[in-house]
Design a protein around this motif. Structure first.
Motif, PDB file in Angstrom:
ATOM      1  N   ALA A  53       0.823  -1.204   0.000  1.00 34.43           N
ATOM      2  CA  ALA A  53       0.000   0.000   0.000  1.00 34.43           C
ATOM      3  C   ALA A  53       0.858   1.254   0.000  1.00 34.43           C
ATOM      4  O   ALA A  53       1.824   1.365   0.769  1.00 34.43           O
ATOM      5  N   VAL A  54       0.493   2.201  -0.840  1.00 35.49           N
ATOM      6  CA  VAL A  54       1.110   3.521  -0.842  1.00 35.49           C
ATOM      7  C   VAL A  54       0.059   4.506  -0.337  1.00 35.49           C
ATOM      8  O   VAL A  54      -1.134   4.356  -0.592  1.00 35.49           O
ATOM      9  N   SER A  55       0.515   5.533   0.415  1.00 37.58           N
ATOM     10  CA  SER A  55      -0.396   6.519   1.010  1.00 37.58           C
ATOM     11  C   SER A  55      -0.009   7.920   0.537  1.00 37.58           C
ATOM     12  O   SER A  55       0.640   8.681   1.266  1.00 37.58           O
ATOM     13  N   PRO A  56      -0.409   8.305  -0.671  1.00 38.22           N
ATOM     14  CA  PRO A  56       0.049   9.583  -1.227  1.00 38.22           C
ATOM     15  C   PRO A  56      -0.808  10.778  -0.816  1.00 38.22           C
ATOM     16  O   PRO A  56      -0.461  11.920  -1.131  1.00 38.22           O
ATOM     17  N   GLY A  57      -1.923  10.535  -0.113  1.00 35.52           N
ATOM     18  CA  GLY A  57      -2.911  11.577   0.128  1.00 35.52           C
ATOM     19  C   GLY A  57      -2.419  12.866   0.731  1.00 35.52           C
ATOM     20  O   GLY A  57      -2.861  13.951   0.328  1.00 35.52           O
ATOM     21  N   PRO A  58      -1.484  12.854   1.704  1.00 31.23           N
ATOM     22  CA  PRO A  58      -1.084  14.123   2.332  1.00 31.23           C
ATOM     23  C   PRO A  58      -0.451  15.127   1.384  1.00 31.23           C
ATOM     24  O   PRO A  58      -0.455  16.326   1.673  1.00 31.23           O
ATOM     25  N   SER A  59       0.098  14.660   0.248  1.00 34.49           N
ATOM     26  CA  SER A  59       0.816  15.617  -0.607  1.00 34.49           C
ATOM     27  C   SER A  59       0.511  15.466  -2.093  1.00 34.49           C
ATOM     28  O   SER A  59       1.062  16.209  -2.901  1.00 34.49           O
ATOM     29  N   ILE A  60      -0.352  14.572  -2.485  1.00 33.38           N
ATOM     30  CA  ILE A  60      -0.517  14.292  -3.917  1.00 33.38           C
ATOM     31  C   ILE A  60      -1.197  15.437  -4.663  1.00 33.38           C
ATOM     32  O   ILE A  60      -2.043  16.151  -4.113  1.00 33.38           O
ATOM     33  N   CYS A  61      -0.790  15.600  -5.895  1.00 33.45           N
ATOM     34  CA  CYS A  61      -1.487  16.483  -6.843  1.00 33.45           C
ATOM     35  C   CYS A  61      -2.161  15.583  -7.862  1.00 33.45           C
ATOM     36  O   CYS A  61      -1.497  15.000  -8.735  1.00 33.45           O
ATOM     37  N   TYR A  62      -3.472  15.418  -7.730  1.00 29.56           N
ATOM     38  CA  TYR A  62      -4.200  14.436  -8.537  1.00 29.56           C
ATOM     39  C   TYR A  62      -4.113  14.730 -10.037  1.00 29.56           C
ATOM     40  O   TYR A  62      -4.140  13.803 -10.859  1.00 29.56           O
ATOM     41  N   SER A  63      -3.998  15.993 -10.385  1.00 27.93           N
ATOM     42  CA  SER A  63      -4.016  16.373 -11.800  1.00 27.93           C
ATOM     43  C   SER A  63      -2.639  16.374 -12.441  1.00 27.93           C
ATOM     44  O   SER A  63      -2.518  16.627 -13.649  1.00 27.93           O
ATOM     45  N   ASP A  64      -1.628  16.084 -11.675  1.00 28.76           N
ATOM     46  CA  ASP A  64      -0.255  16.132 -12.194  1.00 28.76           C
ATOM     47  C   ASP A  64       0.141  14.747 -12.722  1.00 28.76           C
ATOM     48  O   ASP A  64       0.260  13.798 -11.936  1.00 28.76           O
ATOM     49  N   GLU A  66       2.646   9.011 -12.439  1.00 29.65           N
ATOM     50  CA  GLU A  66       3.818   8.256 -12.883  1.00 29.65           C
ATOM     51  C   GLU A  66       4.668   7.823 -11.691  1.00 29.65           C
ATOM     52  O   GLU A  66       5.282   6.739 -11.707  1.00 29.65           O
ATOM     53  N   ALA A  67       4.705   8.636 -10.626  1.00 30.91           N
ATOM     54  CA  ALA A  67       5.466   8.262  -9.429  1.00 30.91           C
ATOM     55  C   ALA A  67       4.878   7.016  -8.778  1.00 30.91           C
ATOM     56  O   ALA A  67       5.612   6.144  -8.293  1.00 30.91           O
ATOM     57  N   ILE A  68       3.543   6.916  -8.753  1.00 30.28           N
ATOM     58  CA  ILE A  68       2.902   5.707  -8.213  1.00 30.28           C
ATOM     59  C   ILE A  68       3.221   4.511  -9.097  1.00 30.28           C
ATOM     60  O   ILE A  68       3.530   3.417  -8.602  1.00 30.28           O
ATOM     61  N   ARG A  69       3.160   4.721 -10.403  1.00 30.51           N
ATOM     62  CA  ARG A  69       3.498   3.625 -11.331  1.00 30.51           C
ATOM     63  C   ARG A  69       4.926   3.138 -11.101  1.00 30.51           C
ATOM     64  O   ARG A  69       5.190   1.932 -11.088  1.00 30.51           O
ATOM     65  N   ARG A  70       5.864   4.079 -10.928  1.00 29.22           N
ATOM     66  CA  ARG A  70       7.252   3.689 -10.688  1.00 29.22           C
ATOM     67  C   ARG A  70       7.384   2.915  -9.386  1.00 29.22           C
ATOM     68  O   ARG A  70       8.119   1.934  -9.308  1.00 29.22           O
ATOM     69  N   LYS A  71       6.693   3.396  -8.360  1.00 28.68           N
ATOM     70  CA  LYS A  71       6.756   2.725  -7.062  1.00 28.68           C
ATOM     71  C   LYS A  71       6.261   1.287  -7.193  1.00 28.68           C
ATOM     72  O   LYS A  71       6.903   0.337  -6.723  1.00 28.68           O
ATOM     73  N   PHE A  72       5.095   1.126  -7.816  1.00 28.33           N
ATOM     74  CA  PHE A  72       4.530  -0.221  -7.971  1.00 28.33           C
ATOM     75  C   PHE A  72       5.400  -1.087  -8.879  1.00 28.33           C
ATOM     76  O   PHE A  72       5.567  -2.283  -8.632  1.00 28.33           O
ATOM     77  N   ALA A  73       5.972  -0.491  -9.914  1.00 32.64           N
ATOM     78  CA  ALA A  73       6.831  -1.264 -10.820  1.00 32.64           C
ATOM     79  C   ALA A  73       8.063  -1.783 -10.098  1.00 32.64           C
ATOM     80  O   ALA A  73       8.496  -2.929 -10.310  1.00 32.64           O
ATOM     81  N   SER A  74       8.640  -0.956  -9.226  1.00 38.34           N
ATOM     82  CA  SER A  74       9.826  -1.403  -8.495  1.00 38.34           C
ATOM     83  C   SER A  74       9.494  -2.583  -7.585  1.00 38.34           C
ATOM     84  O   SER A  74      10.315  -3.494  -7.406  1.00 38.34           O
ATOM     85  N   LEU A  75       8.298  -2.573  -7.020  1.00 37.28           N
ATOM     86  CA  LEU A  75       7.883  -3.679  -6.160  1.00 37.28           C
ATOM     87  C   LEU A  75       7.495  -4.904  -6.979  1.00 37.28           C
ATOM     88  O   LEU A  75       7.759  -6.039  -6.580  1.00 37.28           O
ATOM     89  N   ARG A  76       6.907  -4.657  -8.150  1.00 40.01           N
ATOM     90  CA  ARG A  76       6.543  -5.779  -9.021  1.00 40.01           C
ATOM     91  C   ARG A  76       7.795  -6.548  -9.443  1.00 40.01           C
ATOM     92  O   ARG A  76       7.774  -7.777  -9.541  1.00 40.01           O
ATOM     93  N   ARG A  77       8.895  -5.823  -9.661  1.00 38.69           N
ATOM     94  CA  ARG A  77      10.148  -6.493 -10.011  1.00 38.69           C
ATOM     95  C   ARG A  77      10.681  -7.333  -8.854  1.00 38.69           C
ATOM     96  O   ARG A  77      11.558  -8.179  -9.037  1.00 38.69           O
ATOM     97  N   ASN A  78      10.151  -7.088  -7.649  1.00 38.09           N
ATOM     98  CA  ASN A  78      10.550  -7.858  -6.468  1.00 38.09           C
ATOM     99  C   ASN A  78       9.426  -8.794  -6.011  1.00 38.09           C
ATOM    100  O   ASN A  78       9.281  -9.071  -4.821  1.00 38.09           O
TER     101      ASN A  78
END
Length: 631
Positions: A236-247, A252-264
C-alpha cells in the motif's frame, strides 16, 4: 481377530471447520508411514506434513506415487482433488472436495473400516494448492500423541479475503516480525497480508522517492515467503497528504513505485486515502481541474487516479486494486460517498472500518448499509486489536475477537485485522478474526481464544491457563468513546464482586469461602508471569509483554495482601490487617508506576493491569471491614 480401534473424540481444529464427522475409532500412525504425493505438492505442504509426522513420533517416511496394493503400515495421500491417486483415495473414504476456492477434505480411516486395507488411510485433498495447505494445517491439529481419529473434515472459507493489515501508527514491525506473522497467518488458513505501516516514510511522507535497495530486497523476500505459504502480499502507498491528482508526474510516481515492487515479486497493490483532509488541495492545478476543494471534488479526484491505476493493474494481469477512502467509517450518505460510488471503477475494492473508527460491534445490517453507501461489498478493515490511539494507552488488547454478527460473510468480501504494534501479542485477537472470517456461522469466541492461548503455550495446559489468567487482566477493549466494548478482567471481577457481596450480605462461612476463592485467583495471577516467561513458545510475546508481566506480578501480590488483610480483620488477628493493607498499597503504587516500553507504541505511559478492578479493590479493601474490638 482384529483389535478394536480406540474410542475417538473430536479434535479441536481452528478455524472451526464447516463439517467434521467422526467415522470410527482412533489409530496409531506408528513409527513408519507411506506418503503418497505427486512431485507437484508444494514445499509448504511437504514441510508441514513432515513436521507433523516427526512430532507425532514417525521416524521413517516411505515415499510413493501410487496407493500400495497391500499396505502394512498407515498410508497418507496428499494432493489436489483433480489428481487420479487422490480421487481413488477419496472414493475409499466416500468423500469429495467442494468445488470452491481454497476448499479441502481431510479424511482418516482406520483399518477396520469398510474398503480400507492395512493400518489406516489418511487423505489430504485440496481443490487448489491453498486448499491443500489448509488441509495440512488441520492435519497438524488433528494428530494427538501419535494417533488420529477416523474422521472426515469437509471445509472451505466463508469469506474470500482473510488476513491482517499492518496499518497502525507508531513503531512498524521489523521484517523478521512480518515474516513470523505471515507464517502465523498461514497456520490459521488466512490468505492476505497488507503492508501499510503509517510510519514507513517511503510509503507516505516520501512516497514519490524510491526505496533503498536493501528495503526493496527485504520487501521482495517477504512477498516470496508469503507466496510460498499462499498469502497474498499487498503493498500500500499513502500519497494523500501531498498528492497532486491532476499532475501526470504524480501518477507516474505511483506507477514507478509499484513497478519497483513488481520487479521484487509483489503482485497486489493498494492506494490509501485515509486520515487526510479534503478541505484543501495540494496544488493549484487540482482546483482548476476539479473545482473548489470539498467532499465531492475529492472523491472525483481520487476516483480518477484510482481508475487509472486499476487499468494499469488489469493490463499487467495483477487483478484488483484496493483502496481505503477518506470517509472510511460509517455509512452516512455524503457528497463524498455519492461521488465515489458513481465514479469509481467497480473492480476497485473499497475498505471500510464499520460504523466507527473502532466500532463496538458490526452487524449484518451495518454491512448492507456499507454496500449501499459505496456501491459494492466492502472489505472490512477491523480496528481490533490495534492500540495506536489515546484510549488504548498503556494497554495490551488481549480480549477475544467478538461482537461481529454471524452472516457478515454474505455481505463482505472479507476482513483484515489492524493489529497492535506488538506482533505476537496481537495473535489471540487476530486468531479470532481469522476464525470468524473462515466460518462466521460456527465461530465461538471463547473456544477460539483458549485455542490461541494453547498455541502460544505449545499445547502445555499449565502455560495455557497462565496465559488466560494474564489475558483476563488485559481484557478491556476500548473504542474512541468513553465506553469500552469489552469489559476489563471479567473473571477476576466476578470473584472480587463475590467477596464484596459476601461481606455486605453473607454469613461468616460465605465470607470465608469467597475470600479463599479470591486468594486462589490472586495466587494464580501472581504465578502466571513466571509460568509464561518459562513456557511460552513464542519468545516475542514475553519480550513485548515484559512491563505488563512485571506489573501483573506486583498487582497480584498487592491483591494477595489485601485478601490476607481482610481475613485478618474477620479473624482473631485484626491487628495484622493494617500492616497487610499498607504493604498492598506500597506494591500497588510501585505497579502503577511501571511504564510501557519506550517507542513501542504511539502513546507511551504507565501500563494498565485489570484497571478499574484490581486497583479499585486494593484501594477499597481497608474500608470493607472494621476488625474486632479488643475487650
Amino acid at each position: 481377530m482384529a483389535v478394536p480401534a480406540a474410542a475417538a473424540t473430536a479434535p479441536g481444529i481452528f478455524p472451526t471447520p464447516h463439517a467434521l464427522d467422526l467415522t470410527g475409532g482412533e489409530f496409531d500412525l506408528g513409527d513408519t508411514v507411506v506418503l503418497v504425493r505427486k512431485n507437484g505438492v508444494d514445499a509448504a505442504v511437504a514441510d508441514s506434513l513432515e513436521q507433523t509426522l516427526t512430532q507425532a513420533g514417525v521416524r521413517r517416511i516411505i515415499r510413493a506415487n501410487a496407493l500400495p496394493r497391500d499396505p502394512d503400515r498407515p498410508v497418507i495421500v496428499a494432493g489436489l482433488a483433480s489428481e487420479a491417486v487422490v480421487r481413488d483415495a477419496l472414493a475409499k473414504a466416500r468423500a469429495s472436495v467442494p468445488d470452491l476456492p481454497e476448499s479441502y477434505v481431510l479424511a482418516a480411516r482406520n483399518g477396520l473400516e469398510e474398503g480400507v486395507k492395512g493400518k489406516g488411510l489418511v487423505i489430504l485433498a485440496g481443490r487448489d494448492a491453498a486448499g491443500l495447505l489448509h488441509a495440512a494445517q488441520s492435519f497438524r491439529q488433528t494428530v494427538r500423541s501419535g494417533s488420529i481419529a477416523a474422521l472426515t473434515v469437509v471445509d472451505y472459507p466463508s469469506m474470500p479475503v482473510r488476513g491482517t493489515i499492518e496499518g497502525f501508527y507508531g513503531k512498524p514491525w521489523t521484517m523478521a516480525e512480518r515474516a513470523s506473522h505471515i507464517r502465523f497467518l498461514a497456520s490459521m488458513k488466512a490468505n492476505t497480508f497488507i503492508y501499510s505501516p503509517k510510519d514507513d516514510v517511503f510509503a507516505r511522507d516520501k512516497w514519490r522517492e524510491p526505496y533503498p535497495a536493501e528495503t526493496l530486497d527485504a520487501l521482495g523476500n517477504l512477498a516470496r515467503l508469503a507466496g510460498r505459504v499462499h498469502i497474498n502480499f499487498v503493498y500500500a502507498v499513502s500519497p494523500g497528504p501531498s498528492i497532486c491528482y491532476s499532475d501526470p508526474a504524480d501518477i507516474e510516481a505511483i506507477r514507478r513505485k509499484f513497478a519497483s515492487l513488481r520487479r521484487n515479486d509483489v503482485e497486489s497493490f493498494y492506494v490509501a486515502f485515509d486520515d487526510i483532509e479534503y478541505t484543501k488541495w495540494n496544488c493549484a492545478s487540482d482546483e482548476a481541474k476539479f473545482g473548489a476543494p470539498g467532499q465531492k471534488a475529492a472523491a472525483q479526484a481520487q476516483a480518477g487516479l484510482l481508475n487509472t491505476i486499476q487499468e494499469d493493474l488489469a493490463k499487467s494481469g495483477h487483478g484488483s486494486l484496493i483502496m481505503v477512502p477518506t470517509e472510511y467509517y460509517n455509512t452516512t450518505e455524503t457528497p463524498y460517498k455519492a461521488a465515489l460510488r458513481e465514479a469509481l471503477d467497480p473492480r476497485v475494492v473499497v475498505q471500510w472500518t464499520g460504523t466507527d473508527v473502532v466500532p463496538a460491534s458490526i452487524s449484518v445490517n451495518h454491512a448492507k448499509d456499507a454496500t449501499r453507501a459505496f456501491g459494492r461489498k466492502t472489505l472490512l478493515w477491523d480496528n481490533y486489536p490495534v492500540n495506536d490511539f489515546k484510549e488504548s494507552e498503556g494497554r495490551l488488547l488481549l480480549a477475544p475477537y467478538d461482537y461481529r454478527q454471524a452472516g457478515l460473510s454474505q455481505q463482505l468480501t472479507g476482513i483484515v485485522a489492524n493489529p497492535m504494534n506488538q506482533e505476537v501479542s496481537s495473535r489471540p485477537a487476530v486468531a479470532g478474526l481469522l476464525s470468524f472470517a473462515w466460518n462466521d456461522a460456527d465461530y465461538d469466541a471463547q473456544r477460539t481464544w483458549r485455542a490461541a492461548a494453547r498455541e502460544l503455550a505449545g499445547g502445555n495446559e499449565q502455560v495455557t491457563q497462565a496465559l488466560l489468567t494474564f489475558f483476563d487482566a488485559q481484557h478491556l477493549a476500548p473504542t474512541f468513546g468513553h465506553l469500552p466494548w469489552q469489559p476489563q478482567a471479567p473473571r477476576l471481577k466476578a470473584r472480587i464482586d463475590a467477596v464484596r457481596d459476601a461481606l455486605a450480605y453473607g454469613d461468616a462461612a460465605e465470607q470465608q469461602a469467597t475470600l479463599r476463592d479470591l486468594a486462589q485467583a490472586a495466587d494464580a495471577l501472581a504465578a502466571a508471569p513466571d509460568v509464561i516467561r518459562a513456557g511460552v513458545v513464542e519468545p516475542g510475546f514475553v519480550a513485548e509483554a515484559k512491563p505488563w508481566l512485571e506489573a501483573t506480578q506486583l498487582w497480584a501480590r498487592a491483591l494477595q495482601l489485601s485478601v490476607r488483610g481482610l481475613e485478618a480483620e474477620l479473624g482473631a488477628t485484626s491487628k495484622a490487617g493494617p500492616r497487610f493493607f499498607e504493604e498492598a498499597d506500597r506494591l500497588a503504587r510501585q505497579a502503577a508506576a511501571i511504564e510501557a516500553i519506550p517507542g513501542a507504541t504511539r502513546f507511551v505511559g504507565p501500563v494498565k493491569v485489570a484497571d478499574g478492578v484490581l486497583d479499585t479493590f486494593v484501594k477499597d479493601a481497608p474500608r470493607l471491614i472494621h476488625g474486632r474490638q479488643e475487650q
